[in-house]
Design a protein around this motif. Structure first.
Motif, PDB file in Angstrom:
ATOM      1  N   ARG A 136     -62.657  50.988  63.549  1.00 53.09           N
ATOM      2  CA  ARG A 136     -63.861  51.830  63.619  1.00 53.09           C
ATOM      3  C   ARG A 136     -63.775  52.972  62.609  1.00 53.09           C
ATOM      4  O   ARG A 136     -64.751  53.307  61.945  1.00 53.09           O
ATOM      5  N   GLY A 137     -62.585  53.569  62.484  1.00 58.01           N
ATOM      6  CA  GLY A 137     -62.384  54.643  61.519  1.00 58.01           C
ATOM      7  C   GLY A 137     -62.614  54.166  60.095  1.00 58.01           C
ATOM      8  O   GLY A 137     -63.238  54.862  59.284  1.00 58.01           O
ATOM      9  N   GLY A 145     -67.700  58.016  53.431  1.00 55.12           N
ATOM     10  CA  GLY A 145     -66.717  58.668  52.561  1.00 55.12           C
ATOM     11  C   GLY A 145     -66.386  57.814  51.356  1.00 55.12           C
ATOM     12  O   GLY A 145     -66.895  56.705  51.185  1.00 55.12           O
ATOM     13  N   ASP A 146     -65.564  58.351  50.502  1.00 50.71           N
ATOM     14  CA  ASP A 146     -65.085  57.627  49.317  1.00 50.71           C
ATOM     15  C   ASP A 146     -63.832  56.853  49.750  1.00 50.71           C
ATOM     16  O   ASP A 146     -62.705  57.311  49.569  1.00 50.71           O
ATOM     17  N   GLU A 148     -62.257  54.161  48.721  1.00 56.45           N
ATOM     18  CA  GLU A 148     -61.266  53.773  47.711  1.00 56.45           C
ATOM     19  C   GLU A 148     -60.357  54.943  47.370  1.00 56.45           C
ATOM     20  O   GLU A 148     -59.136  54.789  47.236  1.00 56.45           O
ATOM     21  N   TRP A 149     -60.938  56.151  47.239  1.00 56.53           N
ATOM     22  CA  TRP A 149     -60.136  57.331  46.944  1.00 56.53           C
ATOM     23  C   TRP A 149     -59.244  57.677  48.134  1.00 56.53           C
ATOM     24  O   TRP A 149     -58.063  57.987  47.967  1.00 56.53           O
ATOM     25  N   LEU A 150     -59.788  57.633  49.327  1.00 51.83           N
ATOM     26  CA  LEU A 150     -59.044  57.987  50.528  1.00 51.83           C
ATOM     27  C   LEU A 150     -57.844  57.070  50.766  1.00 51.83           C
ATOM     28  O   LEU A 150     -56.818  57.500  51.282  1.00 51.83           O
ATOM     29  N   THR A 151     -57.983  55.815  50.379  1.00 51.89           N
ATOM     30  CA  THR A 151     -56.914  54.850  50.640  1.00 51.89           C
ATOM     31  C   THR A 151     -56.115  54.490  49.384  1.00 51.89           C
ATOM     32  O   THR A 151     -55.317  53.552  49.414  1.00 51.89           O
ATOM     33  N   ALA A 152     -56.302  55.241  48.306  1.00 52.51           N
ATOM     34  CA  ALA A 152     -55.587  54.937  47.061  1.00 52.51           C
ATOM     35  C   ALA A 152     -54.074  55.100  47.214  1.00 52.51           C
ATOM     36  O   ALA A 152     -53.300  54.434  46.527  1.00 52.51           O
ATOM     37  N   GLN A 153     -53.626  55.981  48.109  1.00 50.39           N
ATOM     38  CA  GLN A 153     -52.194  56.211  48.309  1.00 50.39           C
ATOM     39  C   GLN A 153     -51.629  55.450  49.513  1.00 50.39           C
ATOM     40  O   GLN A 153     -50.455  55.569  49.826  1.00 50.39           O
ATOM     41  N   GLY A 154     -52.468  54.704  50.201  1.00 50.47           N
ATOM     42  CA  GLY A 154     -52.011  53.944  51.361  1.00 50.47           C
ATOM     43  C   GLY A 154     -53.151  53.622  52.294  1.00 50.47           C
ATOM     44  O   GLY A 154     -54.236  54.198  52.208  1.00 50.47           O
TER      45      GLY A 154
END
Length: 200
Positions: A136-137, A145-146, A148-154
């Motif tokens: 869900r998150g 939100g962005d 790809e940016w939020l998950t670029a580090q994991g």
């Protein structure tokens, strides 16, 4: 058969470097306990409150004393692990802190540090619920939100806070309890050697 014997003989020669295993365990564990201990030092009043409060903490008796002992064990244990001093002795209270952490803090959350229902050992309902919330998150983040940016580090995950890390550290300490600090690169080795005892 000759090839196997030769290979085994070659493998046995690596025992000359067996001191690297306890060294690696010590160098891995030292910063873990240093950070845990210094977090308690820097917020000692909060640590005491957490140790003593039965509603949102551990609810232990003598919380100041218990917090002091846990803090001192972690800080002194980290230093001892780093230099290889009294490692077998200090492994005992460090293992005790890991048992308290595992059973008083993390047990209710199951095994995993990061919730994953596919590899759940116990308390799997929590892991399944955490997986639903993580999904869900992700959906919310992708929509608003962005991502790809939020998950670029994991990856985006839910911290399950189970006993996995406490159990892992306990096992590493248990190994050091039996093997000792290791040869050459520990104070224990040189003290034992100077005293004429068999160095560990």
């Amino acid at each position: 058969m000759q090839l196997f014997i030769a290979a085994q003989h070659l493998l046995d020669k690596t025992r000359a470097f067996d001191f690297l295993a306890p060294l690696a365990l010590r160098l891995y564990l030292a910063p873990v306990f240093w950070l845990a201990g210094m977090n308690k030092v820097n917020n000692f009043d909060g640590t005491v409150n957490w140790f003593g409060n039965p509603e949102w903490g551990l609810g232990l008796p003598f919380p100041w004393l218990m917090a002091f002992l846990a803090t001192a064990t972690e800080v002194l244990g980290a230093i001892a692990l780093l230099i290889g001093l009294a490692v077998r002795w200090l492994a005992i209270p460090l293992m005790a802190t890991m048992l308290v952490a595992a059973f008083a803090v993390h047990w209710e959350h199951g095994w995993q540090t990061i919730a994953d229902p596919m590899f759940c050992l116990f308390n799997c309902e929590d892991a399944q619920e955490a997986a639903k919330r993580a999904e869900r998150g992700r959906a919310i983040l992708k929509e608003h939100g962005d991502y790809e940016w939020l998950t670029a580090q994991g990856k985006f995950v839910i911290l399950n806070n189970g006993i996995q890390m406490a159990a892992t550290y306990f096992i590493m300490l248990l190994s050091l309890f039996f093997t000792g600090a290791g040869r050459y690169l520990s104070v224990d080795y040189w003290v034992a050697r100077g005293a004429g005892r068999q160095a560990v």
